[in-house]
Design an enzyme around this catalytic site. Structure first.
Site, PDB file in Angstrom:
ATOM      1  N   LYS A 295    -140.294  -5.261 -29.625  1.00  0.00           N
ATOM      2  CA  LYS A 295    -140.948  -4.372 -28.686  1.00  0.00           C
ATOM      3  C   LYS A 295    -139.518  -3.851 -27.919  1.00  0.00           C
ATOM      4  CE  LYS A 295    -143.546  -4.458 -24.424  1.00  0.00           C
ATOM      5  NZ  LYS A 295    -144.729  -5.498 -23.740  1.00  0.00           N
TER       6      LYS A 295
ATOM      7  N   LYS B 234    -143.172  -1.757 -31.604  1.00  0.00           N
ATOM      8  CA  LYS B 234    -143.801  -1.130 -30.530  1.00  0.00           C
ATOM      9  C   LYS B 234    -142.468  -0.472 -29.666  1.00  0.00           C
ATOM     10  CE  LYS B 234    -146.040  -2.028 -26.044  1.00  0.00           C
ATOM     11  NZ  LYS B 234    -146.383  -2.872 -25.265  1.00  0.00           N
TER      12      LYS B 234
HETATM   13  C1  PBG Z   1    -147.326  -5.787 -21.329  1.00  0.00           C
HETATM   14  C2  PBG Z   1    -147.706  -4.724 -22.101  1.00  0.00           C
HETATM   15  C3  PBG Z   1    -147.064  -3.316 -22.067  1.00  0.00           C
HETATM   16  C4  PBG Z   1    -147.627  -2.593 -23.009  1.00  0.00           C
HETATM   17  C5  PBG Z   1    -148.421  -3.379 -23.799  1.00  0.00           C
HETATM   18  N1  PBG Z   1    -148.343  -4.737 -23.117  1.00  0.00           N
HETATM   19  C6  PBG Z   1    -146.457  -2.988 -20.981  1.00  0.00           C
HETATM   20  C7  PBG Z   1    -144.937  -3.283 -20.751  1.00  0.00           C
HETATM   21  O1  PBG Z   1    -144.321  -3.842 -21.555  1.00  0.00           O
HETATM   22  O2  PBG Z   1    -144.320  -2.543 -19.886  1.00  0.00           O
HETATM   23  C8  PBG Z   1    -147.536  -1.399 -23.052  1.00  0.00           C
HETATM   24  C9  PBG Z   1    -148.592  -0.484 -23.951  1.00  0.00           C
HETATM   25  C10 PBG Z   1    -148.754   1.007 -23.901  1.00  0.00           C
HETATM   26  O3  PBG Z   1    -147.801   1.910 -23.216  1.00  0.00           O
HETATM   27  O4  PBG Z   1    -149.749   1.574 -24.467  1.00  0.00           O
HETATM   28  N2  PBG Z   1    -146.090  -6.459 -21.555  1.00  0.00           N
END
Ligand code: PBG
Length: 326
Positions: free
Chosen positions: A199, A252
């Site tokens: 991520k 992601k």
């Molecule tokens: C929680 C989380 C996030 C997203 C999914 N789970 C936000 C982040 O990491 O700031 C983002 C999902 C999206 O932008 O569609 N940590």
């Protein structure tokens, strides 16, 4: 002209479907759903047209809407009634996600996945416990090891409520192992873990942070989410999660990281998921609104591209719209 190899022979309407290498099905898609403990009625999310935060007692109806399009899997995100430094509403038995999961699993046949993170639940908006002086010195890190226990409690409470799968997204080192052992210790040996393994610290999460009210109050997530410049590191991150027992590996965001999706596909035998994130959704909508892009065609092409790169499953805000056209 002596052209023996003519790829165009295989591009007629009749033969194209026979030689198509990639296909999209509703069963590949997971629809994110936002459940809001502070809402009495559905609240539209401005930066994500077509999406809303729904009250807990509307979660079942919302999930049934998703299922009516052919999409059977949902990822639940919660907006709690209150926040504190430890994100305690993330692992409360009567927390927003726990209540929604109980209702949805009791009343629908949906496959329910839960996002396991603290950022929507902490008053500072970080994905874990923050050192006391972090506000003055935002380069200080989230306390990795102190966060593990809270994530484990969150995941276990989701499983206790009936979640079919848990998806830790906090990029805490060791999170998959900690969650796996606490699920096993509590008897949830059959609940898989889908790790947000690679991520990135991405600017494409902007609309989500509005939707889930989870933007950091100070600093940023650079010291725990991955540097967008790094590709090899994604394989290393993912391998750690595999060693700790991850069942599904997620990359992601999706579109700016298709090289990473492809690497993870090649390196591991596990199912690979990709998260077509909020910013990827919002930008197509914004361009389509101006008449600059065809929304349906670009949404479908985006998802096809993500699958072609190697994803087996896709989390996407387009799930319902695309499923309806399949
Ligand atoms: C929680 C989380 C996030 C997203 C999914 N789970 C936000 C982040 O990491 O700031 C983002 C999902 C999206 O932008 O569609 N940590």
């Amino acid at each position: 002209m002596d052209l023996t190899d003519r790829p165009r022979r295989l591009r007629t309407d009749g033969v194209r479907p026979l030689v198509s290498e990639t296909s999209l099905a509703a069963s590949d898609l997971i629809a994110p759903v936002f459940v809001d403990a502070t809402a009495d009625e559905r609240v539209p999310i401005e930066s994500m047209p077509g999406h809303e935060r729904v009250p807990v007692d509307d979660a079942v109806a919302r999930v049934e809407e998703v299922r009516s399009t052919g999409v059977e899997a949902v990822m639940l995100f919660g907006i709690p009634e209150s926040k504190d430094p430890e994100g305690s509403r993330a692992y409360a038995d009567d927390g927003v996600v726990q209540r929604a999961v109980r209702a949805v699993t009791a009343e629908t046949d949906a496959y329910v996945i839960t996002d396991v993170c603290l950022c929507e639940y902490t008053d500072h908006g970080h994905c874990g416990v923050v050192e006391a002086s972090a506000e003055e010195n935002p380069t200080l890190t989230v306390e990795n090891d102190a966060t593990l226990d809270l994530l484990s409690r969150t995941a276990t409470s989701h499983a206790a409520a009936g979640a079919d799968m848990v998806a830790p997204s906090s990029m805490t080192d060791g999170m998959v192992g900690a969650i796996r052992s606490s699920l096993d210790a509590d008897g949830y040996t059959e609940v898989p873990v889908m790790s947000y393994a690679a991520k990135y610290e991405s600017a494409f999460y902007g609309p989500f942070r509005d939707a889930a009210d989870g933007a950091p109050a100070f600093g940023d997530r650079r010291h725990y989410q991955m540097d967008p410049a790094n590709r090899r590191e994604a394989v290393r991150e993912t391998r750690l999660d595999v060693e700790q027992g991850a069942d599904v590996l997620m990359v992601k965001p999706a579109l700016p990281y298709l090289d990473v999706v492809s690497d993870v596909r090649r390196e591991f035998d596990h199912p690979v998921a990709a998260y077509n994130v909020s910013g990827e959704y919002a930008m197509l909508h914004a361009a389509a609104e101006r008449g600059w892009l065809d929304l349906e065609a670009t949404a479908r092409e985006s998802l096809l591209g993500i699958k072609r790169a190697g994803a087996d499953l896709i989390l996407t805000y387009f799930a319902e719209d695309v499923a309806e056209t399949l």
